[in-house]
Each structure stands twice: as C-alpha cells, then as structure tokens.
Enzyme design. Structure first.
Site, PDB file in Angstrom:
ATOM      1  N   HIS A   1      -3.818   6.146   3.276  1.00  0.00           N
ATOM      2  CA  HIS A   1      -4.391   4.946   2.769  1.00  0.00           C
ATOM      3  C   HIS A   1      -3.725   3.550   3.425  1.00  0.00           C
ATOM      4  CE1 HIS A   1      -5.673   1.711  -0.024  1.00  0.00           C
ATOM      5  NE2 HIS A   1      -6.950   2.521  -0.222  1.00  0.00           N
TER       6      HIS A   1
ATOM      7  N   SER B   1     -11.081  -0.852  -0.381  1.00  0.00           N
ATOM      8  CA  SER B   1      -9.904  -0.984   0.074  1.00  0.00           C
ATOM      9  C   SER B   1     -10.103  -1.083   1.439  1.00  0.00           C
ATOM     10  CB  SER B   1      -9.241   0.575  -0.204  1.00  0.00           C
ATOM     11  OG  SER B   1      -8.413   0.715  -1.324  1.00  0.00           O
TER      12      SER B   1
ATOM     13  N   ASP C   1       0.909  -1.144   0.112  1.00  0.00           N
ATOM     14  CA  ASP C   1      -0.080   0.081   0.082  1.00  0.00           C
ATOM     15  C   ASP C   1       0.747   1.191   0.012  1.00  0.00           C
ATOM     16  OD1 ASP C   1      -2.256   1.898   0.789  1.00  0.00           O
ATOM     17  OD2 ASP C   1      -3.314  -0.026   1.086  1.00  0.00           O
TER      18      ASP C   1
END
Lengths: 658, 82
Positions: free
Chosen positions: A105, A435, A32
């Site tokens: 994220h 996600s 990520d």
C-alpha cells in the site's frame, strides 16, 4: 501510475507546469506502510541534490539500510512503539521492523504521488504504459506507521511530528479512523500543526460510500479526497448457454478456459452452510462444483479469496456477482482462477438462468485493457459521502481524483492479491480506494507548490478546488456509479481535480491559522479545546464568530426545519456567508454567477463585480441564502462562479434542511 | 477490566510547567511517575502537542488526569488503510 497523467491532462500543457528543478525542491511525506526501495519508480536518475534544508533520515532496520535511500527516497522512518505496546513485538519473520513495505500500500501511494517515470509498466499486461507519479521530480519521504495489525494514533502523531521537523512540504495520509471531534482527532491535531508551518495535508475521504455522512478526515485545514474512475476498464465477458452475454471486469492473466460452454452452478446451491452463496472458506461441496464455473456473491470475504475457495473445491472458474449492497460497481481483481466480476443486474439474470435450466452453461472471456471509456470520471460507489459528520457547514469531501483500478508501484514481498496462496511477484499492482485518490492530489499539490512556492496550504487547496470540474465535455453532470444519476457536491465536493487549471486559478480563497482558530471559536471551543487542537493559547473574544465566515472555497448551508425553529411551516430563513478572494493573476474584473438557480432557495451575491488591479489584492463579498422551511432531508445544489472571461473560480453550494 | 492497560496520548499544557523544571521531558516524567510509578513513556511529543504516550489502567488514567498541567488524555485509536 499509467493513464492518470494523461487523464488529468498533465502531458498537454508543459508550458504551465513547473520545471523539474522547482518540482525537485518539493518534498512529499507519505505516512503509510513504508517503501519497497527496489521499485524502479524510486529511480533517482536525473534528480538534483537533496534540498539542503532537508533534515530527514533514512533509518536502519530489518532488511533496510541507509543505502536504500537515494535522491528520490530522501527519508524513510518507522514508528511502532504504540503498535508494539498494544500487540507485542513485531514478528520479524513476518514483517520487517523497518521502513520496508511488506504490504504494498505504501509503495503504491508514494509512487502515485511522486514516482519516477518507468517505461513498460503493467500488471500481467493490463494497464500497460509509461508509469509516473503526479509530481515525478518531487522527493519522497516515507514514514511507516501502518503494520499488519493496523495504524496506531500514538505512532501516527510521532510520525507527523517528525515529518514536520524533517521539512516535508506535503503530507499524504491515506488512512482513517473513527469520527471524533477535532480536539480528539490525532490526524486533525497533527494536520493543524503542519498547516501552520505551511505544509499541505491531503487525506483520503474513506471507502464507506455510498451511504451519506460517512466521511473521515474532515477538518477544514485538511484536503479531503474522494475517488472517481478513469476512462480505462478491463472488460471480461460472461457468455451464457441461453445466448445472453454480460460484460464485467477482471485482471485474470492465467490459462484461459476451454473454448466451450461449461456447466455452472450458484454457490448458494452448492453449499450446506449458511452464507454458502458467499464462497467462504470450505463452504462449497466438491461434488457440486467439480469441473464447473461457480457463481459467488460479493461480500463476507475477500473477492479473490472466493476464487481460491472455488478452485480448492474443484471448480474451474468463478463469476463474482454484486448484491444490492454493491449495485453496479465493478472492481477488477487479479484472480488466481478464471473469474469475472459482474454487477447486480447481470448477477440477478444469471441466477434466474441457473434456476430455470438444469443444464445451465457458461464461459468467461478476457479482453485486456480498454481505454477511452465514457462517461468518465464517475464517482466510485465506495467513495465516502457528505454531509460532513462533524461540522455540517463545511462541505466535504473537498474534491475527487482517480481512485479506481489504479496501477502503481508494489512491494516485491507479496503478490497482487495479498493472499498467502498468491506467490506471483510483480512490480506494479492495480488497486482501488480513496487511498489511491489521496496521493494523486498530494502529487498535484506538489506541482502547484513548485509553481507557486509562496502559496499557503489553503491557497493550494483553493486552487485545486475552484478549478475542479463537475461536468463532462458534453455538458452533462458527472455521474455517481452507485445510482447511475448525476452526482452532487456531497459526493464529489468541488468536483474532479484539473491540475493544469489549478496552476493558474486567477483567484484563491486563502485562510490563515487565525482564520481557523476563529472557526474553532465559532464552534464554541473553550481555550482548553483550542489548545488541544492547535497547540496555541487563545481565548475567544466577545465578538460574534461565525462558521459561515471561514474563508472556505465551498459552501454548505444547513437550514433548520420549521419544527426546529418553532415557527410555522412557511417560516423564511436567511443565512449570510462572507468570503474573501485574493488575486493571484493579472489585473482583472470578475463577475459572479450562480448556476443553476435553485428553485427552493434565493441566492444573492453582493457585490456581483470584483475588480482586482494588483497581485495579492483582497476583495470580500457576501452570499445570502434565503429559503422557506422544507421537510427535513430536503437538499438543493448550485455553484457560484467568479469569472473574468479567462478564469472560472467555482465553488459548489450544498443546501440541506435538517 | 479495570486492571487492563490501554495506551493514551497524554496532552500537557507546557505553560503550567513548574519553574523547578528546566526541561519539559523531566516534567513529563515527573508527572507520570507521581501518578503511576511503573508506567513507561512510549513517545515524548515536542511540537504538535506537548506531552507523551504511555500505557495506563483506567484507575491510573484517572489519577494522572488529576495532575496539574494535564490538558487531556486521548485513548489510542486504531486507524485503517483506505
């Protein structure tokens, strides 16, 4: 995350859950945007020593040193050679050339999977509670592959290779690219190698819903995760001068609007530019919006950006209305101005009111966090849908998990909206996407792995899928927010994950490397393509391979229409699927049932009874689907359940005529 | 633009490595240099695939594709966060 552990029943059945010691042996590799190591969710208090088999490293780089790792973050690497080769050197004044997360994220996904327990977590008081990852004692290894300009396949392949070498048990990838054949899909190729080494790979299904055939990461050796809602909402109220009220959603936390109705205006009538209704930058006329609440349509730019555009033009608040493309799906945002998101129906009514009254007025109120929202879960509109665009006979997504308004750890570098104007610093953020659902499943897979370390990735996937649920407690089927109607297996796959049930599935549909290679033979792959996909030298034999025989925990049946078969419209087609169940519980007799019995298809299971007397005993059965030709696009759905009275081992069935 | 370089993952078939090479990295380098003298290797891949990534023009990619032991050239794909 807050709430999702309770929503998933993780607090209810401690007896079945693995011990913290066995959970601590499981390592989740997250590919990520990196990690923000100062997050409390990476606190390693109470964790034992790093597993001795671990070969990973904590790589040094800008603002990141080996001391940033601990017994929770046991590995952190970054991969940017491909990125820099295309876009030039990373601008280190903007982005850290290290595993440090500049985006948020990666911190969100890794803490969702395996964050430690943090009390008093919230975003400005919203979604407050005890935050924890799904496998709160599992270890995290971060592989930073995504940068401001995107995630490049050369970097992803290098990271997957390193994660396998380092010794991860679970690989979590909340990324996707364009659809391509397995032999040309970097993630599919890397995931095959991982699976062959016993690593469970979960990937996000994509956010291109509700259109059909929009999935990514669809290789059968990957677990593909769609998104559903929680029983939690953040209601905001829009009160109009005509007495009508509408409920929307918001995470606004600043000064409230004055307690009186304010004039408001539709952005489309406060702008001279095309697309002014979208509140794009500098599109609003200050004289038309000063002191007013502005109604902006969703789309074109970021939802929070619209609020900033309104503020810059002198507006005091924003009502964000969905257009047809978004329907009734509401996404909560931490707006910088008093703002609420509303669905299309409410939006249309508000616009009618504005156009009918020259002195239209409104106000917006915020009422914090609401729990116990029903029905829940519902399939998120954005969640990508089947059928599988590469191999229609493999049903995807595999299952859904929480992915809407998820609170989890965040980078300290940027505010909740990610915008430059947003200087707020937060420890947790609330965001949505597949996600977010993917790392839920990664963490839950870690729990299953901890409880059953000998299980293969396919067995873990089967346990998660066959115990997933498709109906609410009242018996009604899970809904799709995009339509308001019952969702189908093309929307939720096997259903919504139920981790406690997955720990004791009774039976599993296991699959080996050889089974997946046979599947590629059934796709008529040449030896060259098999080598490209699997890294193995294999020549398919002259035996009849069948896609229908891959031991997958779900069924996708594609009948040809009469025009394609060249037969008359009444032509009857029959398709036979073979499956093998492995007993992972006590000796038991299982009986098959198909529900509901579809009107258009005859489904026959042979045998209907399977007796297992020992653990790991395998029994095979066939399912025959017989149907008349139907017009192209016709669909039908059912479920096959094997039950011994204690366990229910359920597979979704999706039937299409193409 | 035919002269513009793009990134490729060059997938090689290790079973085709000539006996004159003792190390597959040497073979990767030699294969790349024989087709494109100026190209640099970004990554060498050793387990998921055998091969490497590099930047090539379209013409160079075609030249490399013709070398023995090349399984496939996969153009770089940009992935997005979901």
């Amino acid at each position: 995350t807050t709430r999702t552990p309770e929503f998933l029943g993780l607090g209810r059945s401690e007896r079945l859950l693995p011990t913290s010691t066995s959970e601590g042996d499981v390592i989740i590799g997250v590919l990520d945007t990196g990690v923000w190591p100062e997050s409390k969710s990476y606190d390693d208090t109470g964790l034992g020593p790093v597993p001795s088999r671990w070969k990973g490293e904590c790589e040094q780089g800008t603002n990141f040193s080996s001391s940033n790792c601990n017994r929770k973050i046991i590995g952190a690497r970054f991969f940017c050679k491909g990125y820099e080769a295309t876009l030039g050197p990373i601008d280190e004044s903007v982005e850290n050339r290290s595993p440090r997360d500049d985006d948020g994220h990666g911190t969100h996904t890794s803490t969702t999977a395996a964050g430690s327990t943090v009390t008093g977590a919230s975003l400005f008081g919203y979604a407050s509670g005890v935050a924890r990852g799904m496998a709160s004692h599992a270890r995290i290894a971060a592989y930073k592959v995504c940068w401001q300009g995107g995630c490049f396949s050369t970097d992803i392949l290098a990271a997957m290779e390193k994660a396998i070498e380092d010794g991860v048990d679970i690989m979590s990838m909340s990324i996707g690219g364009s659809i391509s054949d397995y032999s040309r899909d970097t993630v599919a190729i890397g995931a095959f190698s991982a699976m062959a080494k016993g690593i469970f790979v979960s990937c996000s299904a994509g956010n291109s819903g509700p259109d059909s055939g929009t999935l990514s990461n669809v290789a059968p050796w990957i677990t593909t995760v769609g998104a559903g809602t929680l029983d939690r909402d953040f209601p905001a109220y829009v009160i109009l001068g005509n007495g009508k009220n509408f409920t929307g959603t918001s995470l606004y936390s600043g000064k409230p609007l004055p307690k009186k109705l304010l004039p408001f205006v539709y952005a489309g009538r406060a702008s001279n530019v095309t697309g002014g209704n979208l509140c794009m930058s500098d599109s609003l006329e200050p004289k038309s919006v000063a002191g007013k609440i502005v109604v902006c349509d969703r789309g074109g730019n970021s939802r929070v950006q619209k609020g900033i555009v309104v503020k810059k033009a002198g507006g005091v608040g924003m009502i964000l209305t969905n257009t047809e493309a978004y329907g009734e799906e509401l996404v909560a945002d931490a707006h910088l101005v008093p703002a609420a998101s509303l669905g299309q129906k409410a939006g249309d009514e508000i616009k009618k009111y504005i156009s009918s009254d020259n002195d239209a007025r409104a106000t917006i109120g915020f009422s914090g966090t609401q729990l116990g929202v029903q029905p829940s879960p519902v399939v998120a509109a954005f969640s990508s849908r089947g059928p599988n665009p590469i191999t229609q006979e493999i049903l995807k997504p595999d299952l859904i998990a929480p992915g809407v308004n998820i609170l989890a750890g965040w980078t300290g570098k940027i505010g909740p909206t990610g915008l430059e104007d947003d200087t707020r610093h937060i420890s947790f953020n609330i965001i949505s996407g597949t996600s977010m659902s993917c790392p839920h499943v990664s963490g839950l897979a870690a729990l299953v792995k901890a409880a059953h370390p000998e299980w293969s990735p396919a067995a873990i996937k089967s346990a998660l899928m066959t115990t997933a649920y498709t109906a609410y407690n009242n018996g009604k089927m899970i809904l799709d927010v995009a339509t308001g109607l019952p969702a189908t297996p093309f929307d939720y796959g096997a259903g919504h994950v139920d981790p406690v049930a997955a720990l004791d599935p009774g039976l599993v549909y296991d699959a080996s490397v050889d089974d997946y290679i046979d599947f590629l033979c059934a796709l008529n792959y040449s030896s060259e393509l098999i080598k490209q996909t699997t890294g193995r030298q294999f020549t398919c034999s002259s035996k009849a391979y069948s896609i229908q025989d891959l031991n997958y925990p779900s069924f996708s049946v594609a009948f040809e229409t009469a025009s394609e078969t060249g037969l008359g419209r009444k032509a009857v087609s029959t398709v036979k699927y073979t499956r093998t169940l492995t007993n992972v519980g006590k000796p038991a007799n299982y009986k098959a049932s198909v529900w509901p019995q579809p009107a258009k298809v005859q489904i026959k299971v042979v045998p209907e009874l399977l007796s297992f007397s020992t653990v790991n005993e395998k029994k095979s059965f066939t399912v025959t689907f017989t149907a008349n030709s139907m017009p192209s696009g016709t669909t039908s759905y059912a479920h096959l359940t094997w039950s011994d009275g204690k366990h229910t081992v359920t597979s979704p069935i999706a039937i299409t005529w193409t | 633009d035919h002269q513009e370089r793009r990134t490729y993952i060059v997938h090689m078939d290790k079973s085709h490595m000539p006996e004159s090479f003792t190390d597959h990295h040497e073979w990767y380098h030699a294969s790349l240099k024989s087709a494109v003298d100026t190209a640099e290797m970004l990554y060498a891949y050793n387990s998921i695939i055998h091969g490497f990534s590099t930047r090539l023009t379209e013409e160079e990619a075609e030249l490399l594709q013709g070398q023995p032991g090349i399984l496939a050239l996969l153009p770089e794909i940009r992935y997005q966060l979901h």
